[in-house]
Structure formats: C-alpha cells, structure tokens
Design a protein around this motif. Structure first.
Motif, PDB file in Angstrom:
ATOM      1  N   GLN A  82      76.839   9.792   4.044  1.00 47.71           N
ATOM      2  CA  GLN A  82      77.762  10.351   5.025  1.00 47.71           C
ATOM      3  C   GLN A  82      78.348   9.277   5.935  1.00 47.71           C
ATOM      4  N   PHE A 132      81.727   7.857   4.889  1.00 46.42           N
ATOM      5  CA  PHE A 132      82.884   8.738   4.739  1.00 46.42           C
ATOM      6  C   PHE A 132      84.017   8.328   5.664  1.00 46.42           C
ATOM      7  N   HIS A 157      86.630  12.879   3.751  1.00 42.44           N
ATOM      8  CA  HIS A 157      86.342  14.210   4.280  1.00 42.44           C
ATOM      9  C   HIS A 157      87.412  15.210   3.835  1.00 42.44           C
ATOM     10  N   SER A 158      88.673  14.785   3.854  1.00 44.21           N
ATOM     11  CA  SER A 158      89.754  15.691   3.449  1.00 44.21           C
ATOM     12  C   SER A 158      89.607  16.091   1.988  1.00 44.21           C
ATOM     13  N   HIS A 181      84.072  19.570   6.692  1.00 47.51           N
ATOM     14  CA  HIS A 181      84.725  18.324   6.279  1.00 47.51           C
ATOM     15  C   HIS A 181      86.107  18.187   6.921  1.00 47.51           C
ATOM     16  N   ALA A 183      85.639  17.232  10.461  1.00 47.30           N
ATOM     17  CA  ALA A 183      85.201  15.842  10.587  1.00 47.30           C
ATOM     18  C   ALA A 183      86.379  14.895  10.408  1.00 47.30           C
ATOM     19  N   ALA A 184      87.260  15.205   9.454  1.00 44.63           N
ATOM     20  CA  ALA A 184      88.447  14.365   9.245  1.00 44.63           C
ATOM     21  C   ALA A 184      89.340  14.390  10.477  1.00 44.63           C
ATOM     22  N   THR A 231      95.566  16.119   9.379  1.00 49.84           N
ATOM     23  CA  THR A 231      94.166  16.562   9.439  1.00 49.84           C
ATOM     24  C   THR A 231      93.998  17.773  10.338  1.00 49.84           C
TER      25      THR A 231
END
Length: 472
Positions: A207, A210, A215-216, A234, A237-238, A247
C-alpha cells in the motif's frame, strides 16, 4: 477507464500509464553483417572518447565527433547507432531516424539496433512501426527489461492491451520490485477486459507504494468486480493524495453510482468550489438532488447552468425533467425551459418540457392555449414522442375535455405501452365517458406497470445516470 501516466509522454487520462521510453547506449564493439570501411586507430580512439562523453551526458561534446565519424564511415554500426541514440535523447527526431535506420540496416541481428529504433518510433507516436522493431528486439534479446517495457507501451498505443500485458509481465519478471511495471501490467489487463486479474496484481502491491493513479485503477477494478466499499476507498485515497478535478469527480461518480446522494452532493459542491470553470460538479450535484426527489434544488442548479450557457442542451434537458417531476402548482425556475425551446425550434423534447412548465404553474399563471400550441408543435416535430401525447391528454383533462383527451392518451400508450401514467389518465377519461369496463382495465394496467417501474430500480434514475458516468 484509467489511462497512462507517462514520464516521457504527456498524461492522457486520470489514471496514467508509466511510460518512460528507455534507450540503451552502444558498447564499443559490435558485430557487423555488411562490409564496412575499416576505421583507423585514431578514429576508433576518437569514437571511444565521444562515447565516454555521451555516457557522461556531454552530448554537445560528443555530437560533432560522432557526426563526423558517421559521415566518413556510413557503414559503421557503432557510430551510426550512437549518433541516432544521441539525437533521440536530444529530441532531434528526424536526424535520429536517419541514423538509427541506418544502424538497423547495417546490423539487422543486433537487438540494440531494433530496440532503439523502436524506442524512437514510440517517441514519434508511430505505434505499428514501434511494435515491429521492438518485437524484433525482444525476439533477439527476450531478457532485456527496457525492450519489454517499451514493447508493452507500443502495444498499448497500438490498442493491443492483451499482448501489452504479456510484455509488461515479462518486464516485471525481470524487475520484480518495479511497482510501475506491475501497474502497467494491471492497466493493460484491465483494458483487455481482465479487471479481476488487474485487481489481483494491484492488491499484491504494498500500500505504501500506491500512487493516485494506482488507487484510481484499483478503484475501477474493484467497481467492475462489484466491491463498492473497496472501490470507494481507493477513489477517496486518490482524491486525498491528489485532489484533482478527475480524482474528485471519480469519488462523486462512485457515490452517485450507488445512490449515496447526500455524500455525493457534499463532494460535488466542494469540487465545484475548487474547479468552478468545470460544470460537471454542479451537474452532478443537480442530478443527486433530482435523484432524491429534491426537485426545487435540482431546478436551481440546472437553471443556473442554463443561464450561464444558454445553449447547454444537457442542462436544459435535466431542467425539463426536474420541472416535469414537480407537483401541480409548482414552477419555480422553470420559465427558462421555454426560452431554450424557443431558441431551439424542432426539439420536441424541450418543446414538451416548456409546455409542462406551463401546466405545472399555479392556476392563475397557466396559459393553456400556449401550452396546447407548444404540444401540437412537439407532436408535429416528432410524431413518435409519447410524452407529448400524454401531456396533451393531461391538458385536455385540465379543461375537462375528457373525450378529447382519450385519443392523445391512447396514442401515448401505443408508443410507450408500459408507462404507468397514460393508463391512469385514460382510465379517468373512460370513466367520464361512461366506459366503466375500459376504465377498470386501464386502472389494472396502471397498477401493473407502476409496480414494474418500482421494481426496475427507478427508470428515472437509470435515464440520468448516463450523464453522471459520462460527464463529457
């Protein structure tokens, strides 16, 4: 769908393909397959000095010597290949092509010659030529990771993602700790339709490694696999790591896709403050209000978008839908629909919405003659548009013209048999006309189709979701 994050080429989409084009420098000795004029010892020493300067990044010092040697020894592989590579790195692509083609012709069994010519074609966005050269290089030297990585990129540009995934897998096997290669492999698999396999590759990565692009892509793979919670995590997170337009909108779209209206509105409204020049955040917010039946708020959003851009057909359409969904006697902000319809003659849908806005106005503001004229125009513009006939039937019933409403409602049903409202309206017409059995039959159909509409996850939302997932 994600796309490439490039280090040598410009990013194309939200999740990007890591695509650094890799060149290999020429060793001092290479076998040659064509007869070449022997190079003097002095010239060979000069070439060694030039290549050392090139390896140290002193291209201005190396270029004149290599150019002179390539001119005096046109069939010498080393000088031509080195000069072509130098010109590639300095972005003098026309001259690079001359010398790298020459080097490949001189030594066609040299993997390096094909690899660097392929890398040049890749830099020139000539995907078919790049694939041909890089495949030749990979066949001659399958253990060269740079060649395999470039081949994967070329195959992606040539729209051959399945083959690209194999090339990236080969490159990743050579450099197992390179997360970018794993990401590229996952992206190629996703684009080839193997979303679950792509997700498995990304799940195996630490992780901590990343990037927002990873993430995307992981979010897209999880969404495709039906794992909404993982996908949303995810996407969030992006957006947290890189709160870009793309995003943030991915988070909004995921929330809307799974009917989390309130959260979607919050993120969309935030996105609109951060990126006010892009209308899709406000559009998404309006759609969320529409989806949760907050039509007045949706109308405020869509009408403001239409006022800012009077030719915004999407905003006009969604505004018309919202106005049509209002209860009778409500019309706040719907007058602008009529303005749009007047400026876009021939649009039966918008003309019908303009009439509906009149029908939904408070009774003292209604102009039924104007609404009837609009609906007759809509029917003339599109004789197969069921909604226009329905609204004309409703208008006749507002005038208490029950018999006159029936033909319009019957035609609406003929064009769209499963729509519930025309059956209900027609049952009322038949009841007033003394056709009680026919009225009961229409009521039964209304109940049947109303239940079907409810069971189909709300067709109204299915219609508008295409605007969410494809913001244009």
């Amino acid at each position: 769908m994600p796309s490439f994050l490039q280090t040598a080429l410009s990013p194309a989409r939200s999740a990007a393909f890591v695509a650094g084009i890799l060149l290999c420098h020429t060793p001092l000795a290479r076998p040659q397959t064509q007869p070449a004029k022997p190079m003097t010892s002095a010239d060979r020493a000069s070439m060694r000095t030039a290549l050392e300067a090139y390896d140290q990044g002193k291209v201005q010092q190396a270029e004149p010597t290599l150019r002179d040697l390539a001119a005096r020894y046109p069939k010498n592989y080393e000088s031509n290949e080195a000069l072509g590579s130098l010109y590639t790195e300095t972005n003098d692509l026309p001259h690079a092509l001359i010398y790298l083609r020459r080097a490949s012709t001189i030594s066609p069994k040299e993997s390096l010659a094909h690899a660097n010519l392929g890398a040049l074609y890749l830099k020139m966005s000539k995907a078919p030529e790049a694939v041909q050269e890089l495949q030749a290089a990979a066949k001659l030297d399958p253990a060269n990771g740079a060649t395999q990585a470039n081949l994967g990129q070329a195959l992606m540009l040539a729209r051959q993602p399945k083959a690209a995934a194999q090339a990236f897998a080969a490159a990743a096997a050579i450099s197992p700790d390179d997360a970018d290669l794993k990401y590229n492999q996952a992206l190629a698999l996703y684009d080839s339709g193997s979303a679950r396999e792509a997700g498995s590759i990304l799940d195996a990565l630490p992780q901590a490694s990343f990037t927002p692009e990873m993430h995307s892509l992981a979010g897209d793979a999880d969404e495709h696999a039906g794992e909404f919670t993982k996908a949303l995590a995810h996407y969030e997170a992006a957006a947290k790591a890189s709160p870009s337009d793309a995003t943030l909108y991915a988070v909004v779209a995921e929330l809307l896709r799974h009917w989390n209206w309130e959260e979607a509105i919050q993120i969309a409204d935030y996105g609109a403050t951060q990126y006010p020049s892009n209308e899709h955040f406000r559009m998404a917010s309006g759609i969320a209000h529409y989806a949760k039946s907050d039509y007045p708020s949706a109308i405020v959003t869509f009408s403001s978008l239409l006022q800012a851009d009077p030719n915004n057909a999407l905003a006009a359409d969604l505004l018309g839908r919202s106005c049509a969904a209002l209860a009778d006697g409500e019309n706040t902000g719907c007058a602008v629909v009529a303005d749009f319809a007047q400026r876009h003659p021939g649009n039966a849908v918008m003309t019908t919405y303009a009439a509906v806005a009149i029908l939904h106005a408070p009774e003292h503001e209604q102009n039924l003659d104007k609404a009837a004229a609009l609906l007759k125009t809509a029917i003339a513009d599109d004789p197969k548009y069921a909604e226009a006939y329905l609204r004309m039937g409703v208008l006749e019933q507002m005038r208490l013209h029950w018999a006159e409403s029936a033909p319009y409602l019957e035609q609406s049903i003929a064009l769209n048999p499963t729509a519930p409202e025309p059956h209900y309206r027609l049952s009322r017409a038949y009841a007033h006309m003394g056709r009680s059995e026919d009225a009961q039959a229409q009521i039964a159909l209304h109940k049947t189709y109303s239940q079907q509409a409810k069971d189909s996850l709300d067709a109204r939302l299915q219609e508008v979701m295409r605007f969410v997932l494809n913001p244009g």
